[in-house]
Each structure stands twice: as structure tokens, then as C-alpha cells.
Design an enzyme around this catalytic site. Structure first.
Site, mmCIF file in Angstrom:
data_model
loop_
_atom_site.group_PDB
_atom_site.id
_atom_site.type_symbol
_atom_site.label_atom_id
_atom_site.label_comp_id
_atom_site.label_asym_id
_atom_site.label_seq_id
_atom_site.Cartn_x
_atom_site.Cartn_y
_atom_site.Cartn_z
ATOM 1 N N GLU A 45 7.507 1.270 -3.319
ATOM 2 C CA GLU A 45 7.056 1.321 -1.826
ATOM 3 C C GLU A 45 7.519 0.280 -1.067
ATOM 4 O OE1 GLU A 45 3.255 1.771 0.968
ATOM 5 O OE2 GLU A 45 3.437 0.356 -0.588
ATOM 6 N N ASP B 70 2.968 -0.635 -5.191
ATOM 7 C CA ASP B 70 2.792 -0.707 -3.967
ATOM 8 C C ASP B 70 3.371 -2.177 -3.310
ATOM 9 O OD1 ASP B 70 0.284 -0.051 -2.195
ATOM 10 O OD2 ASP B 70 -0.190 -1.957 -2.539
HETATM 11 C C1 GLC Z 1 0.131 0.434 0.539
HETATM 12 C C2 GLC Z 1 -0.599 1.547 0.346
HETATM 13 C C3 GLC Z 1 -1.713 1.358 1.204
HETATM 14 C C4 GLC Z 1 -2.584 0.201 1.105
HETATM 15 C C5 GLC Z 1 -1.401 -1.022 1.182
HETATM 16 C C6 GLC Z 1 -2.237 -2.273 0.682
HETATM 17 O O1 GLC Z 1 0.932 0.730 1.696
HETATM 18 O O2 GLC Z 1 -0.140 2.832 0.500
HETATM 19 O O3 GLC Z 1 -2.707 2.668 0.980
HETATM 20 O O4 GLC Z 1 -3.426 -0.032 2.080
HETATM 21 O O5 GLC Z 1 -0.393 -0.719 0.304
HETATM 22 O O6 GLC Z 1 -2.455 -2.238 -0.779
#
Ligand code: GLC
Length: 548
Positions: free
Chosen positions: A265, A204
């Protein structure tokens, strides 16, 4: 599972948003036994792996991305024994399991943050997070102008006067990645789950862990938005130092064998910056969000595809493809916009109740986009429900909105719940087969006709299109990892060939308004919609062909 050092290079990975996939106990919220009961469906769909969004104990200030304990399971989702059973069942069915790891921040209920609050300024406990004195005469102003991704200042003040950093909600304090204890803790958490048999991790906000230690102001109002800005000069997005963390993580995973994998991500500006995360001694793959952001326009899509493949290839990595996830407007609705061609994923670009849309057009384009995505070299991510052609629910009643963005924006930005509505499994029942109780977000009535039951075995349904495409992707050496060759074609169309081990396949996508002639072929293998009577490829349609 049979070890396979390259499975992740061309895998089709299905994203399960746990709260909304399948509810086994009638609580209205999805859970691990629910996922377990649906594994045969996922195997039959033809995917290689599932990625499950966070299942850890959490007060759910951000749908589970606020983790209170990284080594346990949220009671409403099940138990550690349920997780073990799920992993075992998935492996038995030939499916790999990727779990979400959230290293940028914890929940404010995490025992470390509670200890930090109790211990006070200057303590080793506080040093695991980012506490700073405020500015102004009495420290009443936040330490920097940094803004939270969800709106408002990224700093919150505690009763003794110090401020702590939260790039997301105040209930999500950011860890201090300068502290070796944080580094060790996360490597140990990785081992905890690798020991339980998980095949990989989705990381994340992988690009935000390291902060500029001089804590400068950003100086612009909109710097902290989710679609982040490029480093290395930015105080917290995509700084070069973050890569140290992932070199460490890679040595942890390599010790478990070559087929454990990471996907980052990282919302960064360019494919080149993204590729840095996938250098040989770092992460295996990273989500390619350039594709999600691209509008439905042939020249942009083609340039995006080329750039992403080239940037990843420069570091020896495959690229990934994503059309939808739990953070963006579902692509069947993004492409339905009448006021644009559907690019962009920022809050401003989200489709809302007043955005002019043509849902039928959106679905037609979404199906074509899926055949495009699944024909590209690399791995592909499928977000639960896109195989049913589910649209975004744009008109959820305001009183059910649960995304922290809604509150933090002073009720001006509805947030991401419209992409998170529970899946319709059957044509009737209290929650269309999702579970025995009322679902935590209401499903539109029309979703009965989009349910798995309604589409199963129905020729031409979106579900059967996905099944056929995924089955062929598995069985055909031309698809998956490798390269592509563009073929000449009309300006508004994308024609390309994939070839490997003697197999050849051509993908043709017509993005323009008029039908176009197909390239020479022997056989139509799959089409996202009917061809014209004269054999031409209609607007917003894609085909896979066996070339002549
Ligand atoms: C990422 C997740 C999202 C979340 C954010 C904070 O972008 O995909 O859903 O709100 O991180 O953890």
C-alpha cells in the site's frame, strides 16, 4: 496449495475487513471463526485469495492498524489456533491467504513502546522509535512542522519532555527504521507468519518507513495527507531509502518458495514512482491507486490504464486494480455524485450526508466499472460488500463514529466508517446475518434487500454479476495477465480486446451520456445492465463480448 509462481499476477483478491465481515460470537464485531464459516461463500464467488485486515492484539485506536503484538491474535478476533484453522481451511478450498503487516508504526501499547517510555531519553529502547527534543525555549514546540495524516501535529510529547513521531494517531508511534533491531524484528515477524502458512502480506503504508534524518520542516500545511506526495525529497513519503527494506523482505519470502507474495500500500504520486516498489528484487505488486482516484471519464480512465500498465511493465510487474477499500468512499457512492464524476479519495472528496448523489446512477456505474476492472490485465482487488453493490453509509449517527479522524479533526471530518459497516448476509435478524448481536456500526434497513440471501441466485443481481465475471475470468485465457489492445470506438467509450491462447474477448464500456453501437461481435458474454432494444450499449454500461 499447488505451488504456482505467478498466481499473484492475475489473481482476484477479496479484502476482508475483519471487524465487519462475519461475527461468530455475537459480540457485534467480526472475527476469525466468522471468516472461516464464510470461506465457502468466497470460494463460490470465484476469488483466488483473501486479504485479511489486521487481526493482531490492538487497543483499536485505528481499527487494528495499531498493533500491540505482531505474533498473536486480538482476543475479540480469536486465537492463533483460529488463524491456523482458517489458513488450513482456505487452502483446502483452494484459496490463498494474505495478511496485513503494519511496519511503519506500532500501538503505543506495544511492549517496545512501553519500554521506550520507561527507559528515558538516549536509551536503546527509545531508539526503536523516533524520539526528539522539542524546539522553543523549553522544548515546548514540536521538533518539526510535520502533520499527522489524521490531523494535528505528527509529534506528541511525553512527560520527560521528549517528543515522539506519529504520522497517524498519537497511539501509533512510528518505528525508527534506521535501527537494525527494527529491521531484524520485522523480518522475523514475516518468518513467523510464513511458517504458519500465509501466502503473502499486504504492507500498510509501505512508502513511509524511512524518514529524512535531518528532520527538516516541510513548510506546507497539508503535506501529510493520506494521498501523499512524491519523494525522494519529501521528508517521509516515498523516500528512495525505503527500497532497502523491501529488498530484505523479498529475500525472506523467496526463501519460502516462489509463490509467497507481497502487495504494497503506497500512496505515491505517479505510476512510475509506484513501479519502483515492484522491481524484480523488491515487492511483487503494489496497489494501483491511480485507478481509484480516476473520475468516471473515458479519457482519464484510458490514460490511467495505459500509464499504469506501462509503468508496471517497465519493471516486469503486473499492475493491480482497485475500486474500493476500507479507506475510501465505496465506488457505488463515489460514482453517484451529481456534483462531480466521482474521482478523488481525499477527505475533501469523500461523500458526506450533504453531498448530492443519485444512488441508482452510482450503482449502474459501479457495475460497469467492475466489468472494466475485471477485464484489465493484472490482479484485481474486491472489497467486501462491493459484490452486493453496497453503497457508502453516508449518514451514520455521529455518536457511533469510531475512525480516529473524527476526533482528531475536531469533529469536522467524519472519516472512513461509512465504508466499514458490517455486511448483510440475510434479509432479517438482528444484524442481517452478520452475527447474533448488534453490529458495532448500525446497518441501514434497506440493506436487507442487498443481502447475500436476497441476491443469491437472482438473475441480474450484483452478486450474480460478480460471480459470473469472476467465473469467466478464471476460465478464460484471454482474461488475467497479459496485455490489451484498444479498439476504435466513440470518444466517450472504452473498447479493448484481450487475447491469449486462442481466446479473444472484447470489453466495451460506455461512459458517455448517449447509447453507442457495439463493436462487431458473435456473442454477448456478460453485461452490467440491459442493452437497448436495437442492441446499442446504453450510457454507464459495460459488456464483455466474444468478437466476430
Ligand atoms: C493504511 C490503512 C489505514 C490506516 C493507516 C494507518 O492507510 O489502510 O486504514 O489507518 O494505514 O495504519
Amino acid at each position: 496449495m499447488t505451488p504456482d509462481p505467478t498466481w499473484w499476477r492475475d489473481a482476484a483478491i477479496y479484502q476482508v475487513y475483519i471487524r465487519s465481515f462475519a461475527d461468530s460470537d455475537g459480540s457485534g464485531v467480526g472475527d476469525l471463526p466468522g471468516i472461516r464459516s464464510r470461506l465457502p461463500y468466497l470460494r463460490d464467488l470465484g476469488i483466488d485469495a483473501v486479504w485479511i485486515t489486521p487481526f493482531y492484539p490492538s487497543p483499536m485506536a485505528d481499527g487494528g492498524y495499531d498493533v500491540a503484538d505482531y505474533r498473536d491474535i486480538e482476543p475479540q478476533f480469536g486465537t492463533l489456533a483460529d488463524a491456523d484453522a482458517l489458513i488450513a481451511d482456505a487452502h483446502e478450498l483452494g484459496l490463498r491467504v494474505i495478511i496485513d503487516i503494519v511496519p511503519n508504526h506500532s500501538s503505543d501499547q506495544h511492549r517496545w513502546f512501553q519500554a521506550a517510555l520507561a527507559a528515558g531519553p538516549g536509551s536503546p529502547e527509545r531508539d526503536r522509535y523516533i524520539f526528539r527534543p522539542g524546539r522553543g525555549r523549553d522544548g515546548e514546540l514540536p521538533p518539526t512542522d510535520w502533520e499527522s495524516t489524521f490531523g494535528g501535529s505528527a509529534w506528541a510529547r511525553v512527560p520527560d519532555g521528549e517528543w515522539y513521531l506519529h504520522l497517524f494517531a498519537p497511539e501509533q508511534p512510528d518505528f525508527n527504521w534506521e535501527n537494525p533491531e527494527v529491521v531484524e524484528e520485522f523480518e522475523d515477524i514475516l518468518r513467523f507468519w510464513l511458517d504458519r502458512g500465509v501466502d503473502g502480506f499486504r504492507i500498510d503504508v509501505a512508502n513511509s518507513l524511512k524518514k529524512d534524518q535531518s528532520f527538516p520542516d516541510v513548510g506546507a500545511e497539508d503535506e501529510a495527507i493520506l494521498v501523499a506526495h512524491e519523494g525522494p525529497d519529501h521528508p517521509f513519503w516515498d523516500r528512495d531509502e525505503v527500497h532497502e527494506v523491501y529488498r530484505g523482505w523479498r529475500s525472506v519470502s523467496d526463501a519460502y518458495g516462489v509463490d509467497r507474495t507481497f502487495v504494497a500500500e503506497a500512496w505515491v504520486d505517479s505510476p512510475e514512482r509506484l513501479a519502483r516498489y515492484t522491481r524484480a528484487d523488491e515487492l511483487h505488486t503494489a496497489f494501483n491507486f491511480s485507478f481509484v482516484r480516476a473520475p468516471w471519464e473515458a479519457d482519464v480512465l484510458r490514460a490511467t490504464i495505459d500509464e499504469c500498465i506501462a509503468a508496471a511493465a517497465a519493471v516486469g510487474a503486473p499492475t493491480t486494480w482497485v475500486l474500493s477499500n476500507h479507506d475510501v468512499t465505496r465506488h457505488a457512492t463515489r460514482y453517484a455524485r451529481l456534483d462531480s464524476t466521482g474521482g478523488g479519495v481525499s477527505d475533501e472528496a469523500r461523500v458526506g450526508p450533504d453531498t448530492p448523489i443519485d444512488p441508482a446512477l452510482g450503482l449502474q456505474r459501479a457495475r460497469a466499472a467492475t466489468l472494466l476492472m475485471l477485464a484489465l490485465p493484472g490482479s484485481a482487488y474486491i472489497y467486501q460488500g462491493e459484490e452486493l453493490g453496497l453503497p457508502e453509509v453516508v449518514d451514520l449517527p455521529e455518536d457511533v463514529l469510531a475512525d480516529p479522524i473524527w476526533e482528531r479533526s475536531g469533529h469536522t471530518v467524519r472519516g472512513r466508517d461509512g465504508a466499514r459497516v458490517p455486511i448483510p448476509w440475510s434479509t432479517d435478524g438482528p444484524s442481517l446475518g452478520f452475527g447474533a448481536g448488534d453490529p458495532w456500526l448500525p446497518q441501514p434497513k434497506a440493506w436487507s434487500a442487498l443481502s447475500v440471501e436476497a441476491q443469491d441466485g437472482v438473475d441480474g443481481s450484483t452478486l450474480e454479476l460478480y460471480r459470473s465475471a469472476l467465473r469467466r475470468r478464471h476460465g478464460d485465457a484471454a482474461l488475467g495477465d497479459g496485455s490489451l489492445r484498444w479498439l476504435d470506438g466513440p470518444a466517450d467509450a472504452l473498447f479493448f480486446e484481450r487475447a491469449d491462447e486462442g481466446s479473444r474477448l472484447v470489453c466495451a464500456v460506455n461512459i458517455g451520456p448517449d447509447a453507442v453501437p457495439l463493436p462487431a461481435y458473435d456473442e454477448v458474454l456478460l453485461a452490467s445492465g440491459p442493452l437497448d432494444e436495437d442492441g446499442a450499449l446504453p450510457s454507464d454500461t459495460a459488456v464483455w463480448l466474444r468478437p466476430a
